[in-house]
Design a protein around this motif. Structure first.
Motif, mmCIF file in Angstrom:
data_model
loop_
_atom_site.group_PDB
_atom_site.id
_atom_site.type_symbol
_atom_site.label_atom_id
_atom_site.label_comp_id
_atom_site.label_asym_id
_atom_site.label_seq_id
_atom_site.Cartn_x
_atom_site.Cartn_y
_atom_site.Cartn_z
ATOM 1 N N LEU A 1 0.826 -1.204 0.000
ATOM 2 C CA LEU A 1 0.000 0.000 0.000
ATOM 3 C C LEU A 1 0.865 1.260 0.000
ATOM 4 O O LEU A 1 0.433 2.303 -0.461
ATOM 5 C CB LEU A 1 -0.918 0.007 1.229
ATOM 6 N N GLN A 2 2.063 1.142 0.539
ATOM 7 C CA GLN A 2 2.949 2.308 0.602
ATOM 8 C C GLN A 2 3.569 2.519 -0.772
ATOM 9 O O GLN A 2 4.737 2.256 -0.990
ATOM 10 C CB GLN A 2 4.046 2.072 1.632
ATOM 11 N N SER A 3 2.717 3.010 -1.702
ATOM 12 C CA SER A 3 3.204 3.109 -3.071
ATOM 13 C C SER A 3 4.042 4.351 -3.267
ATOM 14 O O SER A 3 4.738 4.466 -4.252
ATOM 15 C CB SER A 3 2.018 3.150 -4.023
ATOM 16 N N GLY A 4 3.970 5.297 -2.329
ATOM 17 C CA GLY A 4 4.679 6.551 -2.515
ATOM 18 C C GLY A 4 3.879 7.545 -3.342
ATOM 19 O O GLY A 4 4.311 8.661 -3.562
ATOM 20 N N GLN A 5 2.688 7.125 -3.789
ATOM 21 C CA GLN A 5 1.837 8.028 -4.563
ATOM 22 C C GLN A 5 1.045 8.899 -3.603
ATOM 23 O O GLN A 5 0.177 8.419 -2.889
ATOM 24 C CB GLN A 5 0.865 7.205 -5.415
ATOM 25 N N VAL A 6 1.329 10.199 -3.611
ATOM 26 C CA VAL A 6 0.652 11.092 -2.680
ATOM 27 C C VAL A 6 -0.847 11.071 -2.912
ATOM 28 O O VAL A 6 -1.637 11.070 -1.976
ATOM 29 C CB VAL A 6 1.203 12.521 -2.839
ATOM 30 N N GLY A 7 -1.226 10.998 -4.170
ATOM 31 C CA GLY A 7 -2.641 10.983 -4.487
ATOM 32 C C GLY A 7 -3.360 9.842 -3.807
ATOM 33 O O GLY A 7 -4.448 10.017 -3.253
ATOM 34 N N PHE A 8 -2.705 8.702 -3.837
ATOM 35 C CA PHE A 8 -3.329 7.542 -3.208
ATOM 36 C C PHE A 8 -3.468 7.741 -1.704
ATOM 37 O O PHE A 8 -4.468 7.370 -1.100
ATOM 38 C CB PHE A 8 -2.481 6.311 -3.503
ATOM 39 N N TYR A 9 -2.455 8.367 -1.106
ATOM 40 C CA TYR A 9 -2.504 8.618 0.342
ATOM 41 C C TYR A 9 -3.688 9.507 0.677
ATOM 42 O O TYR A 9 -4.438 9.249 1.626
ATOM 43 C CB TYR A 9 -1.219 9.288 0.827
ATOM 44 N N ILE A 10 -3.854 10.573 -0.096
ATOM 45 C CA ILE A 10 -4.959 11.493 0.190
ATOM 46 C C ILE A 10 -6.287 10.786 0.005
ATOM 47 O O ILE A 10 -7.216 10.941 0.796
ATOM 48 C CB ILE A 10 -4.866 12.732 -0.723
ATOM 49 N N PHE A 11 -6.330 9.977 -1.076
ATOM 50 C CA PHE A 11 -7.539 9.200 -1.327
ATOM 51 C C PHE A 11 -7.881 8.336 -0.112
ATOM 52 O O PHE A 11 -9.017 8.342 0.370
ATOM 53 C CB PHE A 11 -7.292 8.345 -2.573
ATOM 54 N N ALA A 12 -6.861 7.655 0.411
ATOM 55 C CA ALA A 12 -7.086 6.808 1.585
ATOM 56 C C ALA A 12 -7.555 7.641 2.766
ATOM 57 O O ALA A 12 -8.434 7.240 3.537
ATOM 58 C CB ALA A 12 -5.800 6.071 1.955
ATOM 59 N N MET A 13 -6.970 8.832 2.902
ATOM 60 C CA MET A 13 -7.344 9.689 4.019
ATOM 61 C C MET A 13 -8.815 10.080 3.930
ATOM 62 O O MET A 13 -9.562 10.018 4.922
ATOM 63 C CB MET A 13 -6.459 10.933 4.005
ATOM 64 N N VAL A 14 -9.251 10.456 2.723
ATOM 65 C CA VAL A 14 -10.640 10.888 2.563
ATOM 66 C C VAL A 14 -11.586 9.732 2.822
ATOM 67 O O VAL A 14 -12.594 9.879 3.518
ATOM 68 C CB VAL A 14 -10.838 11.469 1.140
ATOM 69 N N LEU B 1 -8.861 6.507 -11.314
ATOM 70 C CA LEU B 1 -8.493 7.233 -10.106
ATOM 71 C C LEU B 1 -9.221 8.574 -10.065
ATOM 72 O O LEU B 1 -9.624 9.052 -9.007
ATOM 73 C CB LEU B 1 -6.980 7.429 -10.084
ATOM 74 N N LYS B 2 -9.444 9.132 -11.254
ATOM 75 C CA LYS B 2 -10.167 10.395 -11.323
ATOM 76 C C LYS B 2 -11.591 10.199 -10.821
ATOM 77 O O LYS B 2 -12.114 10.957 -10.007
ATOM 78 C CB LYS B 2 -10.187 10.863 -12.778
ATOM 79 N N TYR B 3 -12.214 9.099 -11.320
ATOM 80 C CA TYR B 3 -13.585 8.841 -10.879
ATOM 81 C C TYR B 3 -13.611 8.506 -9.397
ATOM 82 O O TYR B 3 -14.505 8.934 -8.663
ATOM 83 C CB TYR B 3 -14.194 7.697 -11.705
ATOM 84 N N ALA B 4 -12.611 7.743 -9.004
ATOM 85 C CA ALA B 4 -12.562 7.411 -7.579
ATOM 86 C C ALA B 4 -12.470 8.677 -6.744
ATOM 87 O O ALA B 4 -13.138 8.817 -5.714
ATOM 88 C CB ALA B 4 -11.368 6.504 -7.290
ATOM 89 N N GLY B 5 -11.650 9.636 -7.203
ATOM 90 C CA GLY B 5 -11.538 10.898 -6.479
ATOM 91 C C GLY B 5 -12.861 11.612 -6.430
ATOM 92 O O GLY B 5 -13.302 12.061 -5.367
ATOM 93 N N ALA B 6 -13.534 11.679 -7.586
ATOM 94 C CA ALA B 6 -14.819 12.379 -7.618
ATOM 95 C C ALA B 6 -15.826 11.685 -6.715
ATOM 96 O O ALA B 6 -16.550 12.333 -5.951
ATOM 97 C CB ALA B 6 -15.331 12.422 -9.054
ATOM 98 N N ILE B 7 -15.833 10.346 -6.787
ATOM 99 C CA ILE B 7 -16.834 9.602 -6.000
ATOM 100 C C ILE B 7 -16.564 9.763 -4.506
ATOM 101 O O ILE B 7 -17.485 10.015 -3.711
ATOM 102 C CB ILE B 7 -16.819 8.117 -6.404
ATOM 103 N N SER B 8 -15.279 9.652 -4.134
ATOM 104 C CA SER B 8 -15.019 9.756 -2.699
ATOM 105 C C SER B 8 -15.273 11.168 -2.206
ATOM 106 O O SER B 8 -15.794 11.364 -1.105
ATOM 107 C CB SER B 8 -13.599 9.297 -2.378
ATOM 108 N N GLY B 9 -14.936 12.177 -3.015
ATOM 109 C CA GLY B 9 -15.257 13.545 -2.617
ATOM 110 C C GLY B 9 -16.754 13.717 -2.481
ATOM 111 O O GLY B 9 -17.240 14.315 -1.518
ATOM 112 N N GLY B 10 -17.509 13.155 -3.455
ATOM 113 C CA GLY B 10 -18.962 13.240 -3.369
ATOM 114 C C GLY B 10 -19.474 12.529 -2.129
ATOM 115 O O GLY B 10 -20.389 13.017 -1.448
#
Lengths: 634, 105, 167
Positions: free
Chosen positions: A607-620, C93-102
């Motif tokens: 899971l520690q991919s180093g992708q910041v985007g993924f980290y934020i995604f996980a946080m949200v 990932l874009k859709y995932a971002g939109a969906i999770s934000g929503g």
């Protein structure tokens, strides 16, 4: 002088610290001077205290030093109690202790200087612990000393720790003592629960108030006796003492003959009222003491190691003392402790002198005819033998005879067995004497060449102890001689609390007493002549013993019995635990947890991919989940 | 006018900021979205400040002071953050956050 | 249904701010994003005025629109990012971002929909005035205020150190 009593244990402690810490830097002579000087100074102070205590009408004094344990309603001060009993033991311990220290400076001279200082450090520590044991004003302090002497005994038995057999002997002594110590500890706990105190006067007062018939007192008494049996090598816990002869001979003399092993007798004499109030336990004590005395005496008949004979003799004599305690003759037991300390220390030191001259040989079959080489050792050893055998006029006679007389009063059968034991004692002691000192020399030529009388540091303590062995008995002359026992009068205050509870029993008439005395004396002398005729010109024919002699030589196979019924099953149980529970249970569990975490982390690591985007995604996602959970919980 | 309106508006702005952070790869845009989220919170703080002031609380101004300090911090953050972005750009000729994955090791 | 002037103004400002905020995240060109964000900030300043926070509104415009956004613009121009150089993200990932934000939006709305708060009074308060805030700031909050100057200083030094070539 009484308020300075803390100096008595403090000086050996100081000696221990100096020798223990400076063992690399002290020369041998300095270490010897520090070690012996500390105990000698303690002896002088003890003597001054004794002079004060022996004045008539002296009341027991408690000298508190500081609060040791204070918990709730339980207060255990670190305090010393000075009374007739502890003052007498002080004298024995520091007196015999000083002689043995002086003796050791010569006996241990072949050690390296570090080992020499270590030896004296242990010896000082032992004296310190023993003094704490007898000076303690409560059972907890006694227990501290009790454990301390056990530790020193362990350290000194295993003094030559490079020898595995010696280490095993040390461990055996320690473990057997632990069994007894557990009993002692449980006894103390019972006391705390029922009396709320462990200090001697309070416990005795409360016990006396409970009176006979209470169930608590026998429980405490038997638990304390278990402790005493462990420390004083009584059945069934006696097997460690003969093995303890692995230590240096002066140690055997000090610890395993004169002082430590008498701690059990001291404890029971101290707690006399508890035993007086529990007659059934007293009977148990007497029976166990007598059984031990007989058993050990029979084993001693056929031992070939000079120290083993003395060791079994010690066990046997300790059995005598317990017999005396068991029949309620507390003074007599203490009397025998004192005389035994003199003659048994003398015998051990004499045997040490012999071993020293023989270059470490302990098998009496290899000795013989030593009397012309070592006159002083020979004479003093003979005096010791006469004393322990109970030849009239020597110290052993008075104390042993008193025990026999007291036993006669309480039980005739016991008296018969005790008398038999006395005869066996005389027999094996003179067997030992004749084989060792008479006949012709049976060792190697080289050994014969080296035979010599020991130096003054060895012979002088022997002479002093020999004198004490002769005259030591006169403090306790029985009444038939028209005087009264000085010792009995001196110790009376200690045993006063028991007095009201002792049932008046018949007093021996003087005629009976004379008769008993004459009987035992005549029988002992006849026995000695038997031994003389058998062993005067002893030749070791090397034939293996058969029949009962073989059983005796192998100590009734008690060690083997213990091995079979206790050690082996325990080993099997522990092996089972090791295999079934430790290795396949606990180990597997622990390793499994480790392996699981390792495996899991290897998966999660991805899971520690180093992708910041993924980290934020996980946080949200996490925030959403938290909100939902909070929402659902509301 | 209900405070809920402001709450909803703030939530909307905040979530738009979150979506921006998640969807874009340009570090500068992401940075701007963070500013947007900060502002959404500021707006809510001011709304609550007004609410408490209406309720008669004399210390309601504290919330506005808080907003003030958020702005201060935001300004400092932007200064440092943009410097970092410029540095990254200078080293890698890109502001794509996906190339900034050295944290992995 | 009668809507007060306040509600009309609020509605208009809100719609503009949400649309421009969406513009920030949806436009391909970073410069457009910056401009949209500036519009959003202005509408937020308008909300501040509506809430009687005149001082904050002014500071907001000065700090955000005036300083911060200019800085952003400046950096974008400096890097020559005004073209659509951003490579396309993987779509899922874009859709995932939109969906999770929503999802976050829905959850927050759901959670706060029934929040028990008193409605705002149409009347004005004077706590947002410069004089009042100034008094509070320089009496009760003077220490944080001074500390913030140190923060600025360190941020400045930090920016210089980071930005320096071959630090």
């Amino acid at each position: 002088m009484i308020h300075l009593v803390w100096l008595v244990p403090f000086l050996p402690l100081l000696g221990f610290l100096v020798n223990g810490l400076g063992r690399r830097y002290l020369s041998k002579s300095l270490a010897g001077i520090v070690g012996s000087g500390a105990v000698l100074a303690a002896f002088v102070i003890s003597l001054l205290i004794f002079l004060e205590v022996k004045a008539p009408g002296f009341q027991a004094q408690v000298v508190p030093l500081f609060d040791f344990i204070s918990a709730g309603s339980l207060h255990i001060p670190f305090a010393f109690q000075v009374d007739q009993l502890s003052a007498l033991f002080l004298l024995i311990i520091t007196g015999v202790g000083s002689l043995i220290h002086i003796y050791s400076t010569s006996y241990m001279h072949d050690e390296s200087s570090e080992g020499f200082a270590r030896y004296f450090a242990y010896l000082n520590l032992f004296v310190f612990s023993m003094l704490i044991l007898v000076l303690g004003a409560n059972y907890v302090m006694m227990f501290i000393g009790w454990e301390g002497v056990g530790l020193c005994s362990y350290l000194l038995i295993g003094f030559w720790f490079k020898n595995t057999n010696y280490n095993n002997a040390a461990k055996k002594a320690f473990i057997m003592n632990r069994i007894g110590d557990l009993g002692f500890l449980l006894g103390i706990f019972t006391m705390i629960v029922h009396f709320g105190s462990v200090s001697f006067p309070e416990v005795f007062e409360k016990a006396a108030a409970l009176g006979e018939g209470s169930k608590v007192i026998p429980a405490i008494a038997i638990l304390l006796f278990v402790g005493a049996a462990g420390k004083s090598a009584q059945l069934p816990l006696y097997t460690w003492l003969p093995d303890a002869m692995a230590g240096p001979t002066p140690v055997s003399a000090l610890i395993h003959a004169a002082t430590m092993v008498t701690a059990g007798i001291y404890m029971i004499a101290r707690s006399n009222i508890l035993y007086t109030l529990a007659p059934c336990i007293q009977t148990i004590v007497a029976i166990i003491g007598l059984a031990t005395a007989v058993l050990a005496a029979t084993i001693a008949l056929k031992q070939d190691d000079i120290k083993k004979v003395l060791a079994y003799s010690t066990v046997s004599q300790l059995g005598y003392m317990f017999l005396a305690l068991g029949v309620g003759a507390y003074t007599t037991a203490v009397f025998h402790v004192m005389t035994h300390a003199f003659f048994k220390a003398l015998l051990f030191l004499g045997s040490g002198s012999v071993i020293h001259a023989m270059g470490g040989e302990q098998n009496i079959n290899k000795m013989g005819g030593l009397k012309k080489y070592m006159p002083v050792t020979h004479i003093t050893f003979l005096i010791g033998c006469l004393a322990i055998a109970g030849i009239p006029g020597l110290s052993g006679f008075f104390s042993k005879d008193e025990i026999l007389a007291e036993t006669f009063i309480s039980n005739k059968i016991m008296y018969g067995i005790a008398l038999l034991t006395a005869l066996m004692t005389a027999f094996y002691m003179f067997r030992l004497y004749y084989i060792t000192f008479c006949g012709k020399f049976r060792g190697t030529h080289e050994q014969e060449h080296h035979l010599h009388e020991s130096p003054a540091a060895i012979t002088i303590p022997l002479i002093i102890l020999a004198v004490l062995s002769v005259v030591g008995g006169y403090v306790g002359l029985p009444e038939v001689f028209g005087t009264h026992s000085i010792l009995k009068e001196y110790l009376a205050p200690v045993f006063a609390p028991s007095a009201p509870f002792i049932h008046e029993h018949e007093h021996l008439t003087h005629n009976t007493e004379w008769l008993l005395m004459a009987l035992s004396s005549v029988l002992v002398i006849i026995t000695i002549f038997f031994a003389r005729s058998w062993y005067r010109n002893y030749e070791d024919n090397g034939e293996p013993r058969t029949g009962i002699a073989k059983v005796l030589e192998n100590k009734w196979y008690v060690d083997e019995l213990y091995d079979a019924i206790i050690v082996k099953p325990l080993m099997m149980l522990s092996r089972f635990f090791e295999e079934a529970i430790e290795k396949s249970g606990i180990d597997r569990l622990v390793n499994g947890v480790g392996r699981g975490v390792h495996w899991g982390s290897q998966q999660v690591r991805l899971l520690q991919s180093g992708q910041v985007g993924f980290y934020i995604f996980a946080m949200v996602i996490g925030m959403v989940v938290l909100f939902v959970i909070g929402f659902l919980l509301k | 006018m209900p405070v809920q309106y402001y709450i909803f508006l703030s939530i909307a702005l905040f979530c738009i900021g979150v979506m921006g952070v998640l969807m874009r790869r340009n570090a500068i845009i992401i940075f701007m979205c963070v500013e947007l989220m900060l502002n959404a919170v500021n707006l809510l703080l001011v709304a609550f400040s007004k609410m408490w002031a209406d309720a008669g609380r004399v210390d309601a101004g504290g919330a506005q002071i808080f907003v003030f300090f958020i702005m201060v911090v935001a300004a400092a953050e932007v200064a440092a953050g943009l410097a970092i972005i410029v540095m990254v750009y200078r080293n890698s000729q890109s502001v794509d956050i996906n190339i900034m994955n050295r944290l992995k090791n | 249904m009668g809507m007060s002037l306040q509600q009309i103004v609020f509605g208009v400002l809100s719609i503009i701010s949400i649309i421009s905020a969406l513009g920030v995240i949806l436009s391909k060109n970073p410069v457009t994003s910056v401009l949209c964000l500036i519009v959003t900030f202005f509408t937020i300043a308008g909300h501040y005025i509506m809430l009687n926070a005149q001082f904050l509104a002014v500071v907001h415009i000065i700090v955000y629109a005036g300083a911060i956004m200019v800085l952003f613009l400046f950096v974008i121009m400096l890097m020559n990012l005004n073209a659509e150089i951003e490579p396309q993200k993987r779509n899922w990932l874009k859709y995932a971002g939109a969906i999770s934000g929503g999802a976050l939006l829905l959850v927050l709305l759901g959670a706060l929909r029934e929040a028990d708060v008193t409605p705002l009074q149409p009347g004005s308060t004077d706590i947002g005035l410069i004089s009042n805030l100034g008094k509070t700031l320089f009496s009760q909050y003077v220490v944080p205020f001074e500390v913030s100057s140190i923060l600025f200083l360190s941020a400045m030094v930090g920016a210089v150190v980071i930005g320096k070539r071959e630090a």
